[in-house]
Design a protein around this motif. Structure first.
Motif, mmCIF file in Angstrom:
data_model
loop_
_atom_site.group_PDB
_atom_site.id
_atom_site.type_symbol
_atom_site.label_atom_id
_atom_site.label_comp_id
_atom_site.label_asym_id
_atom_site.label_seq_id
_atom_site.Cartn_x
_atom_site.Cartn_y
_atom_site.Cartn_z
ATOM 1 N N HIS A 1 44.921 37.393 45.130
ATOM 2 C CA HIS A 1 45.982 36.734 44.361
ATOM 3 C C HIS A 1 47.271 36.609 45.168
ATOM 4 O O HIS A 1 48.016 35.631 45.005
ATOM 5 N N PHE A 2 47.529 37.560 46.051
ATOM 6 C CA PHE A 2 48.814 37.598 46.750
ATOM 7 C C PHE A 2 48.831 36.762 48.034
ATOM 8 O O PHE A 2 49.906 36.445 48.549
ATOM 9 N N SER A 3 47.658 36.422 48.569
ATOM 10 C CA SER A 3 47.559 35.549 49.755
ATOM 11 C C SER A 3 48.498 35.981 50.881
ATOM 12 O O SER A 3 49.179 35.156 51.499
ATOM 13 N N SER A 4 48.545 37.290 51.134
ATOM 14 C CA SER A 4 49.472 37.813 52.135
ATOM 15 C C SER A 4 48.744 38.739 53.103
ATOM 16 O O SER A 4 48.275 39.813 52.693
ATOM 17 N N PRO A 5 48.645 38.367 54.383
ATOM 18 C CA PRO A 5 48.042 39.266 55.373
ATOM 19 C C PRO A 5 48.776 40.606 55.459
ATOM 20 O O PRO A 5 48.145 41.642 55.657
ATOM 21 N N TYR A 6 50.112 40.565 55.309
ATOM 22 C CA TYR A 6 50.889 41.808 55.360
ATOM 23 C C TYR A 6 50.428 42.769 54.263
ATOM 24 O O TYR A 6 50.168 43.946 54.520
ATOM 25 N N ILE A 7 50.342 42.264 53.034
ATOM 26 C CA ILE A 7 49.910 43.103 51.913
ATOM 27 C C ILE A 7 48.498 43.612 52.136
ATOM 28 O O ILE A 7 48.193 44.793 51.873
ATOM 29 N N GLN A 8 47.631 42.765 52.652
ATOM 30 C CA GLN A 8 46.249 43.177 52.896
ATOM 31 C C GLN A 8 46.175 44.305 53.915
ATOM 32 O O GLN A 8 45.446 45.288 53.717
ATOM 33 N N TRP A 9 46.964 44.205 54.980
ATOM 34 C CA TRP A 9 46.909 45.247 56.013
ATOM 35 C C TRP A 9 47.578 46.547 55.547
ATOM 36 O O TRP A 9 47.133 47.638 55.922
ATOM 37 N N VAL A 10 48.593 46.445 54.725
ATOM 38 C CA VAL A 10 49.172 47.670 54.146
ATOM 39 C C VAL A 10 48.120 48.382 53.311
ATOM 40 O O VAL A 10 47.927 49.603 53.420
ATOM 41 N N ILE A 11 47.411 47.619 52.490
ATOM 42 C CA ILE A 11 46.388 48.216 51.634
ATOM 43 C C ILE A 11 45.220 48.748 52.466
ATOM 44 O O ILE A 11 44.658 49.810 52.150
ATOM 45 N N ILE A 12 44.860 48.044 53.545
ATOM 46 C CA ILE A 12 43.795 48.533 54.437
ATOM 47 C C ILE A 12 44.150 49.913 54.979
ATOM 48 O O ILE A 12 43.344 50.851 54.932
ATOM 49 N N VAL A 13 45.368 50.036 55.490
ATOM 50 C CA VAL A 13 45.805 51.309 56.075
ATOM 51 C C VAL A 13 45.771 52.434 55.046
ATOM 52 O O VAL A 13 45.250 53.529 55.310
ATOM 53 N N PRO B 1 40.104 33.933 64.425
ATOM 54 C CA PRO B 1 39.764 35.333 64.730
ATOM 55 C C PRO B 1 40.559 36.358 63.924
ATOM 56 O O PRO B 1 40.001 37.342 63.444
ATOM 57 N N PHE B 2 41.884 36.120 63.753
ATOM 58 C CA PHE B 2 42.697 37.088 63.012
ATOM 59 C C PHE B 2 42.302 37.122 61.537
ATOM 60 O O PHE B 2 42.192 38.193 60.939
ATOM 61 N N LYS B 3 42.077 35.934 60.947
ATOM 62 C CA LYS B 3 41.678 35.885 59.537
ATOM 63 C C LYS B 3 40.300 36.510 59.340
ATOM 64 O O LYS B 3 40.043 37.184 58.337
ATOM 65 N N SER B 4 39.424 36.289 60.310
ATOM 66 C CA SER B 4 38.093 36.880 60.238
ATOM 67 C C SER B 4 38.168 38.405 60.318
ATOM 68 O O SER B 4 37.513 39.121 59.547
ATOM 69 N N LEU B 5 38.987 38.905 61.257
ATOM 70 C CA LEU B 5 39.170 40.351 61.400
ATOM 71 C C LEU B 5 39.783 40.949 60.133
ATOM 72 O O LEU B 5 39.348 42.013 59.662
ATOM 73 N N THR B 6 40.775 40.258 59.569
ATOM 74 C CA THR B 6 41.429 40.758 58.357
ATOM 75 C C THR B 6 40.452 40.838 57.195
ATOM 76 O O THR B 6 40.393 41.842 56.474
ATOM 77 N N ALA B 7 39.660 39.783 57.020
ATOM 78 C CA ALA B 7 38.686 39.752 55.923
ATOM 79 C C ALA B 7 37.645 40.855 56.097
ATOM 80 O O ALA B 7 37.302 41.569 55.144
ATOM 81 N N ALA B 8 37.135 41.003 57.334
ATOM 82 C CA ALA B 8 36.118 42.015 57.598
ATOM 83 C C ALA B 8 36.680 43.425 57.425
ATOM 84 O O ALA B 8 36.064 44.283 56.773
ATOM 85 N N THR C 1 35.221 53.299 48.871
ATOM 86 C CA THR C 1 34.811 53.073 47.476
ATOM 87 C C THR C 1 35.989 52.648 46.611
ATOM 88 O O THR C 1 36.069 53.000 45.440
ATOM 89 N N THR C 2 36.904 51.857 47.207
ATOM 90 C CA THR C 2 38.046 51.350 46.442
ATOM 91 C C THR C 2 37.642 50.165 45.576
ATOM 92 O O THR C 2 37.896 50.138 44.379
ATOM 93 N N GLY C 3 37.018 49.166 46.191
ATOM 94 C CA GLY C 3 36.513 48.047 45.399
ATOM 95 C C GLY C 3 37.423 46.842 45.274
ATOM 96 O O GLY C 3 37.102 45.892 44.564
ATOM 97 N N TYR C 4 38.567 46.841 45.970
ATOM 98 C CA TYR C 4 39.387 45.633 45.995
ATOM 99 C C TYR C 4 38.662 44.543 46.780
ATOM 100 O O TYR C 4 37.857 44.838 47.678
ATOM 101 N N VAL C 5 38.965 43.292 46.468
ATOM 102 C CA VAL C 5 38.343 42.185 47.198
ATOM 103 C C VAL C 5 39.393 41.135 47.560
ATOM 104 O O VAL C 5 40.386 40.955 46.844
ATOM 105 N N THR C 6 39.150 40.463 48.674
ATOM 106 C CA THR C 6 39.963 39.308 49.062
ATOM 107 C C THR C 6 39.085 38.091 49.311
ATOM 108 O O THR C 6 39.578 36.967 49.317
ATOM 109 N N LYS C 7 37.801 38.332 49.508
ATOM 110 C CA LYS C 7 36.842 37.250 49.755
ATOM 111 C C LYS C 7 35.579 37.493 48.929
ATOM 112 O O LYS C 7 35.244 38.636 48.612
ATOM 113 N N ASN C 8 34.887 36.423 48.616
ATOM 114 C CA ASN C 8 33.591 36.555 47.945
ATOM 115 C C ASN C 8 32.528 36.841 49.012
ATOM 116 O O ASN C 8 31.890 35.939 49.533
#
Length: 488
Positions: free
Chosen positions: A233-245, A301-308, A318-325
Motif C-alpha cells: 500500500h505504501f509503495s516505498s522502498p525506504y519503508i520496505q527496507w526499514v521493515i526488512i531490517v 535489479p534493485f526492485k528485484s532484490l527488494t522484492a526477494a 514468520t511475519t507474513g507481510y507482503v509486497t508482491k503476489n
C-alpha cells in the motif's frame, strides 16, 4: 502428582486482569477517532476482565510456591486460549467481525503472531478495532506470560517452568537469576525496538497510527496490516527496507543483543544459529533475485532484490507481510520460499516455525550419522557454539521434528475434508502451524481464510496456538497420563 488447580486459577486471574489493562490503548484510540460503539465494547470487555481477575487475586492471595512442569502446561495452554477468546469479544460485540468463530480465528492468529486473516475489506473496520487486532501481535510476540511477569513480578512463583512451557525454541536462556528480571530486560529491549521502528517509519511518511500498526506486526512478527494490500500500500522502498531490517532483527535470538555492549556485533556472528540464519537468508534472497531478473518478472535489479529480500525476510521470520503476489513467481522462486517456510526464525525470538537451531542440530546429526557410517568406532560429539549438545536435547529435537511432521499431515487430512486443492490445504495448515500467515493458491498473499468452514477455522486456530507453544505444551494435555494423579 496432583495438578495445583488453585495456583493455576490464581495465575489465570492475574493474566485476565492484565489483559483488561492491555485494552486501554485501544479504548483511547476509540476515543481519539470518535468511535463510540467501539469504546463501549472495549470498556465492557475491560470491566469483564479486570473485575473477575481482581476478585480471583483477592480470594486466592499470593503464596510462595514452585510452579511444577505439569501445572505449567495447563496454565500456559489455558492462558493462550482464554486471552484469545476474551480478545475476540469486542470484535464481535462491535460488529467488526460478526461471527464469533471468525473473531476467535483472528485473535488466535493475532496472539500467536500468525497473521492469517478472514478479513477481505480490512479498511472498513473501525480504527480502534484494527489497532486492537494488531496490538495482539505485539503482546503475543514476546509472550503473554513474559509480559505478565514483567508487569507483576511478585507472583509468588518460580517462573522458569512457565517460561519453558511458553518460550519459542528448544531452550530458554536466563539473562538474570530471577525470571521476572529476565522478563523486564527483554521487554525493555522490546520497547526500544518498537520505538525505533515507529520513528523510522514516520520518517518515511507514515502517520503515527499507521506506523504503530506496521510496527506491532513487525516486531511481533505477526503481519497484520490496516490495509488489504499490506505493505504494498505504501509503495516505498525506504519503508520496505526499514521493515526488512526490523523483521530480521526480531527473527534473531533476543538474548544475543545483550552481548553487543560488551562484545560488539561479533556477539551475533559468533553464534552458530545466527550464522545459519544469515546464510539461509542470503542464499534464498540471492536465488530468488537472480530468478526474477532472468525470467523478466522484475527486470530492475534493485526492485528485484527488494522484492526477494522482503518476502524471504517476511516468511523466514514468520511475519507474513507482503509486497508482491509471490504466487505468480516462477516455480524455482516459490520453492526457495518453501525452504524458509520450513525453517522458521531463531530460538528465543518473536518468530515462529520449527526454529533455526533445530535445523542446525538436525544437519549436524545427519553429518554425524554419515561420519559414523565411515568410521563406526569414532567418538563424534555434536557441538553448538563450542559446547556439547546433551543427549536429551538431541532426543527432544528429533522428537519435535517427527511430531511437527506428524501434526502437519494429520492437520492436512482433517482440513482436507473441506475439499480444496492439495496446495491450498497443505499451505494453510503449514502456515498456521508455523505461524507464518499467507500460504499458496487460495490462501496466497492476496487472499484470506474466510472460505473455510467454521469447524476448519477452529482446527486452524488450535494449530496456531499449538504451533506458537511448540506443540508439546498443548498436546501433552491430551495424554491420559497427564490427568492420572498416580503418574509422576
Amino acid at each position: 502428582m496432583n495438578i495445583s488447580m488453585k495456583n493455576v486459577v490464581r495465575l489465570i486471574g492475574v493474566v485476565i486482569f492484565i489483559t483488561g489493562l492491555c485494552i486501554i490503548p485501544s479504548l483511547l484510540t476509540a476515543f481519539i477517532y470518535h468511535e463510540k460503539s467501539s469504546a463501549v465494547c472495549f470498556g465492557l470487555t475491560m470491566a469483564g476482565c479486570m473485575i473477575p481477575g481482581f476478585l480471583i487475586m483477592k480470594i486466592l492471595p499470593a503464596e510462595s510456591f514452585k510452579m511444577r512442569q505439569r501445572d505449567s502446561y495447563l496454565y500456559v495452554t489455558l492462558t493462550w486460549f482464554l486471552v484469545s477468546f476474551v480478545a475476540a469479544i469486542p470484535l464481535t460485540a462491535s460488529g467488526a467481525i460478526p461471527k464469533f468463530y471468525d473473531a476467535f480465528f483472528e485473535t488466535c492468529s493475532g496472539f500467536s503472531t500468525t497473521g492469517s486473516t478472514i478479513l477481505s475489506s480490512i479498511e472498513t473496520l473501525p480504527k480502534s478495532m484494527l489497532f486492537w487486532r494488531s496490538f495482539t501481535h505485539w503482546l503475543g510476540g514476546m509472550g503473554i506470560i513474559v509480559f505478565t511477569a514483567a508487569l507483576m513480578p511478585n507472583l509468588g512463583i518460580s517462573g522458569q517452568s512457565i517460561a519453558e512451557a511458553e518460550a519459542p525454541g528448544p531452550t530458554m536462556d536466563k539473562l538474570t537469576a530471577r525470571y521476572s528480571d529476565t522478563a523486564k530486560n527483554l521487554y525493555l529491549l522490546y520497547f526500544g525496538i518498537t520505538a525505533a521502528e515507529t520513528i523510522l517509519l514516520m520518517f518515511g511518511g507514515m502517520n503515527l497510527y499507521d506506523s504503530l500498526i506496521q510496527t506491532f506486526g513487525t516486531v511481533g512478527t505477526g503481519g497484520f496490516s490496516n490495509y488489504s494490500d499490506s505493505i504494498a500500500h505504501f509503495s516505498s522502498p525506504y519503508i520496505q527496507w526499514v521493515i526488512i531490517v526490523f523483521m530480521l532483527m526480531c527473527g534473531a535470538n533476543f538474548n544475543l543483543y545483550f552481548g553487543i555492549p560488551k562484545h560488539g556485533p561479533k556477539a551475533l556472528l559468533k553464534d552458530s544459529e545466527f550464522r545459519l540464519y544469515l546464510c539461509v537468508i542470503l542464499f534464498t534472497t540471492g536465488g530468488i533475485t537472480i530468478d526474477l531478473i532472468a525470467r523478466g518478472i522484475i527486470s530492475n535489479p534493485f526492485k528485484s532484490l527488494t522484492a526477494a529480500a522482503f518476502q524471504v525476510s517476511s516468511i523466514i521470520t514468520t511475519t507474513g507481510y507482503v509486497t508482491k503476489n509471490y504466487d505468480l513467481w516462477p516455480t524455482f522462486s516459490k520453492m526457495m520460499l518453501m525452504i524458509v517456510f520450513l525453517t522458521g526464525a531463531c530460538a528465543s525470538s518473536t518468530g515462529g516455525g520449527p526454529k533455526m537451531i533445530r535445523v542446525l542440530i538436525a544437519l549436524k546429526m545427519i553429518r554425524r550419522s554419515i561420519a559414523l557410517k565411515i568410521h563406526p568406532s569414532r567418538v563424534y560429539t555434536i557441538k553448538v557454539n563450542g559446547r556439547p549438545v546433551e543427549r536429551d536435547v538431541l532426543t527432544n529435537i528429533s522428537n519435535f521434528i517427527f511430531f511437527y511432521i506428524f501434526i502437519l499431515f494429520i492437520g492436512c487430512m482433517v482440513v482436507g475434508l473441506n475439499g480444496y486443492d492439495v496446495m491450498t490445504t497443505f499451505s494453510s495448515v503449514l502456515t498456521c502451524l508455523g505461524n507464518i500467515g499467507p500460504g499458496f493458491n487460495k490462501v496466497g498473499p492476496i487472499y484470506n481464510f474466510s472460505f473455510f468452514a467454521p469447524w476448519a477455522k477452529i482446527v486452524l486456530s488450535v494449530l496456531m496456538i499449538a504451533g506458537r507453544l511448540e506443540l508439546f505444551t498443548v498436546l501433552t494435555l491430551l495424554s491420559p497420563k497427564y490427568w492420572n494423579v498416580n503418574k509422576n
